[in-house]
Design an enzyme around this catalytic site. Structure first.
Site, PDB file in Angstrom:
ATOM      1  N   LYS A   1      -6.565   3.971   8.356  1.00  7.80           N
ATOM      2  CA  LYS A   1      -5.579   4.886   7.769  1.00  7.80           C
ATOM      3  C   LYS A   1      -6.085   6.332   7.765  1.00  7.80           C
ATOM      4  CE  LYS A   1      -3.453   1.383   4.778  1.00  7.80           C
ATOM      5  NZ  LYS A   1      -3.303   0.874   3.411  1.00  7.80           N
TER       6      LYS A   1
ATOM      7  N   SER B   1       0.797  -1.231   0.000  1.00  6.11           N
ATOM      8  CA  SER B   1       0.000   0.000   0.000  1.00  6.11           C
ATOM      9  C   SER B   1       0.832   1.286   0.000  1.00  6.11           C
ATOM     10  CB  SER B   1      -0.973   0.010   1.182  1.00  6.11           C
ATOM     11  OG  SER B   1      -0.273   0.012   2.392  1.00  6.11           O
TER      12      SER B   1
END
Length: 783
Positions: free
Chosen positions: A726, A683
């Site tokens: 996140k 990611s």
């Protein structure tokens, strides 16, 4: 000889109604008379010619009969003897003379007086062959009846064999056989002798048939009784022998107790027979034998399992929703799924229990919500921790051939909880391990399959036990380590980390009141301001859950309690300005957004086991020969992402206005701070690529932008996981703008509304869009 009717004679005579008794001609019988009208009738008869008319009552229960309750046909009898008994009762001996039929009732009080028509027959012509044959058939049938019945003396056969008149033969036999009063009345009402014989013959044949059936039943019952008596006798002998040998005297009683318990359980036939065989083996083995203990242990386990016992589900959705809300703040998806299950159970009783898997970081309440679900369903709760379980026998049990064998923890827990439908929590299913002792994850495949677990067979029990009524809930921190076949059997519900606001609510409503109570304080003696709680959340804990937050609440209470005792203070108020006094220096600092736009530094977003975090990815190009240096404990997947990003940059050097030979002339060092923490995953692909492009082009990156996404060689941006965690981390760090892959647009729904309002989300499909939003292209940098 044939009997032929010759005369009809009318008599006026007293009547006695008989209860449950029928008197025939030629029959001598005694009976007791107690009713007033009957005694009056007797006295009247004795005054005159001692004749009395005896007719049966239709219903024996009627105490004061009327003429409608008495049969019309009866017997004229002669009173032979009378005897007064204590209590105004008279015992009378009567001989039946002839049949008669009531023609007219003359009076009913003080006794019945009736006019009867008596019919008598005289012997005039010889009997025909048909009558002779009928008499013989009746005699043979009566002989068979006497033989089967065992209630009549065989000597009666000699008496009836000498009777030559058909009518008298029928009456004598009828008076000696045990038949219903209605059948006797039927014979009495047959005035014609031949007709009477035919009625008797038919009744005798029916009675013989019934007696034969009774004989069969009695024989069968007798055999069973004999078997029981034989077993009892043998057991008593066995007891005596064991006593003589000084062996266990209570073994027989123990076996009898086992059999009684087994009978009450009403198990399926095959299991019942299997256990019965094991119980019988106990008697055959010597009490000193080692196997006796093994069998006894096995039988105890089987008999103490809740084969039929279960708790009744509470299907009140509103009440269940209140319980779930009372115990936990937030967790909307989990609560909704439980209430859906309850609604379906209310509509369909046959629904199999779902197997839910609660996945989320530590401390978010996975285990405690399982307890709340059990409470809301009114089910017993049982928990089994799978962390570090390596042995398959922990799930399926050991075979009985092993010394010290016991069932697996599934069956053991169900026995302990005492019902077949508890809520079973399999905690930490992602921590299962496997070694030479087997693979416990594979052993769970049958347990967690609603199509198979109705006949789960433990190695120790060797008998199928129904687990389909059990509601299994599993918990895990991550799905990565759960084998795919096992994961396929479960319905995954993700529990993301809590936002700052949610943590504040949990601290205010649950954690602080609980700790205040446990430490002997009250809300009047300790007051913690909301801002102090927010500072505790931000600077003394770093987690997705609230476990450490609860510890800090306990820490506050301990320090406050100590101060109260030492300084004799009545009230303590904790605010941000004196928080440090109680909890010490802040443990954590949040890496905030950069103070200015910088070249080669890009803020990335990462998911960790304890929630989301932000990472500053730093890139420095140096003169060299094209080496790529990656530091900060990066995993293989992350290194490959960096290489893919650099390959993409090399394919776009002209568009990006980068030196085409940069890969030969410069070394690129990519570093992710907090080097002691291992990091992996794809990611950070676009983050590293952006940092490299910024460093090579010397274009600064906006200070308030963070990003996450996987990169391909062609510059496409692919979706990643953990978006909610996140974004919350970016919010804590003061980031205003987040770049996310286009395919992650659907995950934005999970983000709390108050966070969404503060931030700008940009969804990108290609690196060109990432650069457009991340790089600060000024007048001197028109790339």
């Amino acid at each position: 000889m044939e009997e032929k009717e010759t005369t009809t004679k009318t008599r006026t005579i007293p009547l006695i109604p008989l209860r449950g008794l029928t008197v025939f001609p030629y029959m001598v019988i005694h009976f007791d008379v107690g009713r007033e009208r009957s005694i009056n009738a007797l006295e009247e008869a004795m005054v005159y010619d001692q004749l009395i008319f005896l007719a049966s009552q239709k219903e024996a229960e009627v105490n004061a009969p009327t003429l409608e309750d008495i049969y019309e046909v009866g017997t004229i009898g002669k009173i032979k003897q009378m005897l007064k008994l204590p209590g105004d009762t008279i015992r009378v001996l009567v001989e039946g003379i002839s049949r008669a039929k009531i023609v007219e009732v003359l009076q009913e009080t003080p006794y019945f007086k009736v006019e009867v028509e008596e019919r008598s027959y005289s012997q005039e012509v010889e009997m025909g062959e048909e009558t002779e044959a009928l008499m013989r058939s009746v005699l043979d049938t009566f002989e068979e009846y006497v033989d089967i019945s065992n209630k009549i003396s065989p000597e009666i056969l000699l008496t009836v064999a000498e009777i030559e008149m058909p009518g008298r033969l029928a009456d004598t036999i009828a008076s000696n056989i045990f038949i219903k009063p209605l059948q006797k009345q039927e014979i009495l009402e047959a005035f014609d002798p031949v007709e009477r014989l035919e009625v008797l013959y038919k009744i005798l044949l029916e009675e013989i048939q019934i007696l034969e059936i009774e004989k069969k039943i009695n024989s069968r019952v007798k055999k069973q009784i004999n078997k029981v008596q034989k077993e009892y006798y043998l057991r008593e002998q066995l007891k005596a022998i064991q006593k003589e040998l000084g062996e266990d005297e209570g073994l027989v009683e123990e076996v009898a107790e086992y059999k009684e318990k087994l009978k009450k359980l009403k198990l399926p036939k095959d299991i019942h027979e299997k256990i019965e065989r094991e119980i019988d083996r106990l008697l055959r083995l010597s009490p000193a034998s080692a196997e006796t203990g093994v069998i006894r242990n096995y039988i105890d386990w089987i008999l103490n399992l809740p084969w039929k016992k279960e708790t009744k589900d509470s299907l009140d959705i509103k009440k269940s929703a209140d319980i779930l809300d009372e115990d936990h703040y937030g967790l909307k998806k989990v609560k909704e799924r439980i209430l859906e299950y309850l609604a379906i159970r209310q509509l369909s009783k046959s629904m199999k229990g779902p197997i839910l898997c609660l996945v989320g970081p530590p401390g978010v309440g996975k285990t405690s919500i399982a307890k709340s679900i059990a409470r809301s369903l009114n089910r017993k709760f049982v928990r089994m921790s799978l962390g570090g379980v390596r042995d398959e026998a922990e799930i399926r049990g050991h075979r009985r051939t092993y010394v010290g064998a016991i069932p697996g923890r599934i069956i053991s827990s169900i026995r302990q909880v005492g019902t077949k439908n508890p809520l079973f929590l399999l905690d930490e299913i992602d921590k299962l391990a496997s070694d030479f002792r087997g693979d416990p994850a594979s052993a769970l495949l049958e347990v967690l399959d609603p199509e198979q677990n109705h006949d789960f067979t433990d190695h120790f029990l060797e008998a199928p036990f129904n687990l389909s009524k059990v509601m299994f809930i599993t918990t895990a921190n991550t799905l990565d380590t759960i084998p795919r076949p096992l994961l396929d059997r479960m319905e995954v519900i993700r529990i993301a980390g809590y936002t700052e606001e949610e943590k504040l609510n949990i601290a205010k409503k649950y954690l602080l009141p609980k700790q205040i109570k446990e430490h002997g304080l009250t809300s009047e003696t300790l007051q913690v301001s909301e801002n102090a709680l927010i500072d505790t959340i931000n600077y003394y804990t770093r987690e997705s859950g609230v476990r450490n937050l609860e510890r800090q609440m306990a820490n506050l209470c301990r320090k406050a309690a100590k101060r109260m005792v030492e300084e004799e203070v009545k009230l303590i108020r904790i605010a941000p300005n004196n928080l440090k006094k109680y909890l010490g220096n802040p443990i954590y600092r949040y890496e905030m957004a950069n103070l200015k736009d910088e070249v080669g530094i890009v803020r990335g977003l990462a998911w960790t086991m304890v929630g989301g975090d932000t990472l500053s990815i730093e890139v420095t190009p140096m003169q060299g020969n094209g080496k790529q240096v990656l530091t900060g404990q990066l995993g293989d997947v992350m290194k490959e992402s960096a290489r893919a990003g650099i390959s993409y940059i090399r394919s776009k050097v002209e568009e990006l206005k980068i030196d085409p030979e940069f890969h030969n002339k410069k070394d690129i060092h990519i570093h992710i701070p907090e080097g002691a923490t291992p990091k992996d995953g794809p990611s950070a692909g676009i983050t590293m690529a952006t940092a490299v492009i910024s460093a090579l082009t010397e274009i600064p990156v906006y200070k308030d932008v963070a990003m996450t996404g996987e990169i391909t060689l062609r510059g496409r941006v692919l979706p990643v996981g953990g978006i909610k965690e996140k974004v919350l981390a970016a919010n804590r760090a003061g980031i205003n703008k987040v770049l996310l892959p286009m395919d992650n647009k659907r995950d934005i729904e999970e983000i709390p509304q108050n966070v969404k309002k503060k931030m700008e989300f940009v969804f990108v499909e290609h690196m060109d869009e990432v650069l457009e939003h991340a790089l600060k292209r000024g007048e001197n940098n028109e790339n």
